[in-house]
Design an enzyme around this catalytic site. Structure first.
Site, PDB file in Angstrom:
ATOM      1  N   GLU A  51     -12.681  28.139 -14.395  1.00 44.10           N
ATOM      2  CA  GLU A  51     -11.487  28.985 -14.491  1.00 44.10           C
ATOM      3  C   GLU A  51     -10.397  28.261 -15.304  1.00 44.10           C
ATOM      4  O   GLU A  51     -10.122  27.083 -15.082  1.00 44.10           O
ATOM      5  CB  GLU A  51     -10.974  29.217 -13.060  1.00 44.10           C
ATOM      6  N   LYS A  85      -9.498  38.547 -13.958  1.00 48.43           N
ATOM      7  CA  LYS A  85      -9.579  38.241 -12.520  1.00 48.43           C
ATOM      8  C   LYS A  85      -8.927  39.356 -11.709  1.00 48.43           C
ATOM      9  O   LYS A  85      -7.826  39.814 -12.020  1.00 48.43           O
ATOM     10  CB  LYS A  85      -8.863  36.919 -12.251  1.00 48.43           C
ATOM     11  N   CYS A  98     -13.137  32.837  -9.362  1.00 49.70           N
ATOM     12  CA  CYS A  98     -12.624  32.202  -8.128  1.00 49.70           C
ATOM     13  C   CYS A  98     -12.413  33.182  -6.963  1.00 49.70           C
ATOM     14  O   CYS A  98     -13.372  33.684  -6.402  1.00 49.70           O
ATOM     15  CB  CYS A  98     -11.367  31.421  -8.452  1.00 49.70           C
ATOM     16  N   LYS A 118     -14.068  21.868   3.111  1.00 49.43           N
ATOM     17  CA  LYS A 118     -14.030  23.188   2.491  1.00 49.43           C
ATOM     18  C   LYS A 118     -15.384  23.555   1.891  1.00 49.43           C
ATOM     19  O   LYS A 118     -15.706  24.732   1.732  1.00 49.43           O
ATOM     20  CB  LYS A 118     -12.959  23.211   1.396  1.00 49.43           C
ATOM     21  N   GLY A 165       3.784  -2.310  -2.653  1.00 47.36           N
ATOM     22  CA  GLY A 165       4.214  -3.305  -1.682  1.00 47.36           C
ATOM     23  C   GLY A 165       3.153  -3.464  -0.605  1.00 47.36           C
ATOM     24  O   GLY A 165       2.725  -2.479  -0.001  1.00 47.36           O
ATOM     25  N   LEU A 166       2.696  -4.682  -0.389  1.00 47.97           N
ATOM     26  CA  LEU A 166       1.656  -4.947   0.616  1.00 47.97           C
ATOM     27  C   LEU A 166       2.332  -5.621   1.799  1.00 47.97           C
ATOM     28  O   LEU A 166       2.883  -6.710   1.675  1.00 47.97           O
ATOM     29  CB  LEU A 166       0.608  -5.867  -0.017  1.00 47.97           C
ATOM     30  N   GLY A 191       0.945  -6.153   4.979  1.00 51.14           N
ATOM     31  CA  GLY A 191       0.094  -6.688   6.036  1.00 51.14           C
ATOM     32  C   GLY A 191      -0.331  -5.613   7.024  1.00 51.14           C
ATOM     33  O   GLY A 191      -1.167  -5.853   7.886  1.00 51.14           O
ATOM     34  N   ASP A 214      -1.571   0.826   6.306  1.00 50.49           N
ATOM     35  CA  ASP A 214      -1.326   1.861   5.301  1.00 50.49           C
ATOM     36  C   ASP A 214      -1.317   1.287   3.885  1.00 50.49           C
ATOM     37  O   ASP A 214      -1.936   1.835   2.985  1.00 50.49           O
ATOM     38  CB  ASP A 214       0.002   2.567   5.584  1.00 50.49           C
ATOM     39  N   ASN A 246      17.186   0.365   7.045  1.00 51.11           N
ATOM     40  CA  ASN A 246      16.929   1.092   5.797  1.00 51.11           C
ATOM     41  C   ASN A 246      17.244   0.233   4.577  1.00 51.11           C
ATOM     42  O   ASN A 246      16.550   0.308   3.559  1.00 51.11           O
ATOM     43  CB  ASN A 246      17.793   2.353   5.744  1.00 51.11           C
ATOM     44  N   THR A 261       3.155   4.154   0.156  1.00 51.62           N
ATOM     45  CA  THR A 261       2.073   3.885   1.101  1.00 51.62           C
ATOM     46  C   THR A 261       2.213   4.637   2.422  1.00 51.62           C
ATOM     47  O   THR A 261       1.466   4.365   3.366  1.00 51.62           O
ATOM     48  CB  THR A 261       2.019   2.368   1.396  1.00 51.62           C
ATOM     49  N   GLU A 296       3.760   9.689   9.311  1.00 51.11           N
ATOM     50  CA  GLU A 296       5.116   9.222   9.005  1.00 51.11           C
ATOM     51  C   GLU A 296       5.899  10.253   8.192  1.00 51.11           C
ATOM     52  O   GLU A 296       7.074  10.513   8.449  1.00 51.11           O
ATOM     53  CB  GLU A 296       5.057   7.919   8.196  1.00 51.11           C
TER      54      GLU A 296
END
Lengths: 563, 563
Positions: free
Chosen positions: B41, B108, B144, B178, B289-290, B292, B295, B372, B396, B401
């Site tokens: 499509e 369609k 579709c 799905k 940003g890691l 530890g 996520d 924050n 992340t 959240e």
């Protein structure tokens, strides 16, 4: 027959609050002798309720609220908008209520699904006209869009007999000069059916939309006999008589002063939109960064008009790149408006930030990244104050900047509401003059109005180093963004080809930035937001030559912020 | 008759690029003996083109691209999706091309306008079936949604004669499981018309959507005989014969391995969605940003699979609130994945920031605002590095959240793409186990998986101090967000009433935060984004008791960030 149009400021989802307002207006209308009282489209739940209508409980609660309203209004006839669930589907509906009981329900026939509207996402189309008799007049019910397609309307009412009064309940959002279109539509309806027309519009701000009220009663010649207030609640009363010569309308109030031009209209829309966004979301105070430039000055002036100057906390955050003139002008603007001003220099934060970033060898203080860092420190100061004080941060970018991405994401775009995001820079200047004229003094200092635009993020920086002159830029934006013109059409209209291509590229590439920007007041027929839904991932490039070779793949380069 | 389904990765707006890919696939198909080659499509322009179709030049260019493709493919029959402008309206269309010429165009019939779809915003519905003859088989064209409403489809083809093969070209976005629905729909069509069904789907990521491919050929008993690759380009070949006993299908390839469960499916969707968003927007490197925590570890693992670990620059930004364990785990994750790691402590920036903010007497280091601030310093470090290096920042946050706003706007939400924004925390854990099983080693360290979730923004902070346990939270989110259940229904399903009310309040109040968050991969039937359009200004509150008294006005209090 005496009609009352209850143009009130509904809040989306505030079923009880909306019902309270209508009860009070109904009582006032009945006390004033009204036979028929009308309230706007979806008045029970506010407009637009969006996906709230997918919640079954919400639709049930909206029905209960309607029944409560009906029971509380036992006299005369009332027409009010609500969401009806019937035969397994939802309808944008108008209930006719008489003596406290629902006596008829009309389903909106034409469901707008372009621009900011998504009604086909939620509602089914109705198919049959509904009439009510009030004091011997035959009143046809319609909802908003129904009257905007004359051919459809003529077919819809074809063969269903005499109409004395066409009643339309609307939630018609404001854009610049739309009132003329609306008066034209009302006149067309009068002419089509040789009847009076009563047009009851919503008023108030709802996220990006502002409803401007200005409800109308017109006679059967199409003449607007009386119009309610602009951008304010109002109860518009008129007497309507129908005879051989058509319908006569007699107003019961002296004419209300209406905005005299589009700049005043825009000013009022910005004030109402800002006030309602803040108050309806629980904020009585706002915070903004005042740079000494015109955009933040205008934003402060509008906020002061919306919430009172004492509730507009201005923060000036100078760096070594700010001239003494702009620092002085920031103070002058705050003083002129009567707003409190806080000064927090950014150098003590910028320096350690710069040092820490040297952990990455490529980091330096010479380019865009360092400029963006300054804007982001300012954004963080405002957000920190906001979190501590519970005040809403207003951003100050105009539509010209928003279009080309001349801003720093999470820097000057950080905030909850973007007051002038749909106002082009050339209109910002007109607004500044207008504010001075309106208040009879130089609230916006001449030095601010006359300063060459600059972001002051490096020495001697000027907007014109990165952008075309604003009059050219704004014409390109009006053509490309608001009217979907192609590059070729823009050049054919006399705009310089190189600037057209450069600006279009900037507009296309900055969709990602707009997607993360706060909402703000819509004042044009096409704002960024629900009006203009473009993919972020998008390799289409419109170019000037119309040939096969223009089907090209402009590999997008990385998108560093471009303040 | 030999059919080839050209399941390719189109890019929205890249007309020339899409045509090139189809030319190549067509040549491969013809070389393999195909009589009929189908593409998805809107294959010419990519799906969904959104408001690009409002540009007249775009629609013209898409037509030119179609003609160029037709001319370049002079043999056999081809079916390809494009936007047709005809009789003043636009149609979502399929062109049948034979010997280099367009020989038929199908419009369609069913235009989806719910969920993520806005097709009624752009297109008119078609009204008439179109058939093509290929090697003696009568092939019906559909697009579709046409095949998802069996009753409509039966009426649509009623009385139009025998169908040997129903061809459906689709751009059907992935969500969890799905594929089972899709196989059911295909089987229903086979049974309805006693015909074979060829279902050609798009593959690739486009902003929030991922198309998963898995094109299908089914025989007239509804059995899926062959299926193309999942989440990859593929050319699916099959021979179809029609006889007295119905249509037989013979595959030409060995069966491709398919994702064995929903977790693998989600993993592949996240990898493809991340890869395509980055690459199609010109980014070969990403930054994140890691912490530890799990996520960011999962996000890094997915990015490494998408772009190669050497292109995933991890940054660890410890403060005095980070434990030695999490700092060590951040390093361990980067090492396990083979990603470069940069360390930038935030204390040297946090201190002067804190001192400068004391210009406002209410500022202090005891509450949310100070928490924050730490998250925002990290966001700014990443954005500064991004601007300097040209790498895309990945955020992340997970769906749990994102739902309740357990995040800092412009802090941990700062970035260009949000990999796991539609993945609930409970699924994040399943993904971690899956990644370890899949790679045969402990890529995601046990210490990361077993750590009690914490944001580490104050001493001894734990997510569970502010939120319900994640298994309860996720059940509330699934009910309220994904299924529009009311508070009462959730409580009746066994969830604790106080938690239900608290979580719903958090979800409702954090719409403004989601509105400014970056896009990310959609993996459920209802993600935040185009799927769920709720007003920010919204006073509706769903409560547990179903009585008149529940129509109440919960005056929104100010919305400080709530990390």
């Amino acid at each position: 027959m005496r009609i009352a149009l209850g143009q009130f400021n509904a809040t989306v989802g505030d079923l009880a609050g909306n019902v309270e307002k209508m009860k009070k207006m109904w009582a006032d209308a009945v006390a004033a002798g009204a036979d028929l009282v009308a309230f706007p489209e979806l008045a029970i739940c506010g407009y637009p309720p969006e996906d709230l209508v997918y919640k079954k409980q919400f639709v049930k609660d909206n029905r209960s609220a309607l029944e409560e309203l009906a029971a509380a209004c036992p006299q005369k006839t009332m027409v009010v908008g609500f969401v009806e669930c019937s035969e397994g589907g939802l309808y944008n509906a108008a209930a006719a209520i008489r003596a406290g009981r629902i006596v008829g329900i009309y389903h909106k026939g034409l469901l707008p699904n372009t621009s900011v509207f998504d009604e086909q996402r939620y509602f089914r189309s109705g198919g049959s006209p509904v009439f009510i008799e009030v004091e011997g007049l035959r009143v046809a019910l319609t909802i908003c869009q129904d009257i905007w397609d004359k051919a459809w309307l003529a077919r819809f009412f074809g063969g269903s007999g005499r109409i004395d009064l066409l009643l339309n309940i609307s939630a018609s959002p404001f854009h610049m000069s739309k009132i003329y279109q609306r008066c034209g539509v009302v006149a067309d309806c009068s002419n089509l059916f040789h009847c009076a027309v009563a047009y009851c519009n919503l008023v108030g701000g709802q996220d990006e939309l502002v409803f401007d009220g200005r409800s109308i009663v017109a006679d059967s010649t199409g003449r607007v006999v009386t119009m309610a207030k602009a951008f304010e609640e109002d109860l518009l009363l008129a007497d309507i008589e129908s005879g051989e010569a058509g319908a006569q309308v007699r107003p019961l109030q002296a004419p209300t002063p209406q905005p005299r031009d589009e700049v005043e209209e825009i000013y009022q829309a910005l004030v109402l939109g800002t006030r309602d966004y803040a108050l309806k979301n629980g904020f009585h105070q706002v915070l903004l960064g005042l740079s000494g430039g015109i955009d933040s000055a205008i934003t402060a002036a509008i906020a002061a008009a919306a919430l009172g100057p004492e509730n507009v906390i201005c923060v000036t955050m100078p760096s070594r790149f700010n001239s003494p003139d702009t620092i002085a002008d920031a103070k002058l603007v705050a003083d002129n408006l009567g707003c409190p001003l806080l000064t927090i220099p950014i150098e003590p934060i910028l320096k350690p930030f710069h040092e820490s970033l040297q952990a990455e060898p490529r980091w330096n203080d010479k380019g865009l990244a360092y400029e963006n860092l300054q804007a982001r420190i300012r954004g963080m100061i405002l957000m920190s104050l906001s979190n501590q004080m519970g005040a809403l941060v207003l951003t100050t970018g105009n539509k010209s900047e928003v279009s080309v991405g001349y801003s720093t994401l999470y820097g000057d775009t950080a905030g909850g509401f973007s007051v002038i995001k749909d106002v082009l820079k050339t209109m910002v200047y007109r607004l500044a003059d207008h504010i001075n004229r309106r208040s009879g003094r130089e609230v916006m200092p001449v030095s601010v109005i006359q300063r060459v635009p600059t972001a002051e993020l490096r020495p001697n920086q000027r907007d014109r180093d990165s952008l075309p002159e604003y009059d050219v830029l704004d014409r390109i934006i009006m053509g490309y963004v608001e009217q979907d013109q192609s590059a070729r059409e823009l050049v054919e209209s006399g705009l310089p080809a190189d600037e057209v291509e450069r600006v279009i590229r900037m507009i296309d590439r900055n969709e990602y930035k707009r997607r993360q920007s706060p909402p703000g007041v819509r004042i044009t027929a096409k704002a960024f937001g629900k009006d203009r839904r473009l993919p972020i991932t998008n390799h289409y490039a419109t170019t000037i030559k119309n040939s096969k070779s223009e089907i090209r793949n402009p590999k997008q380069s990385p998108n560093p912020e471009s303040q």
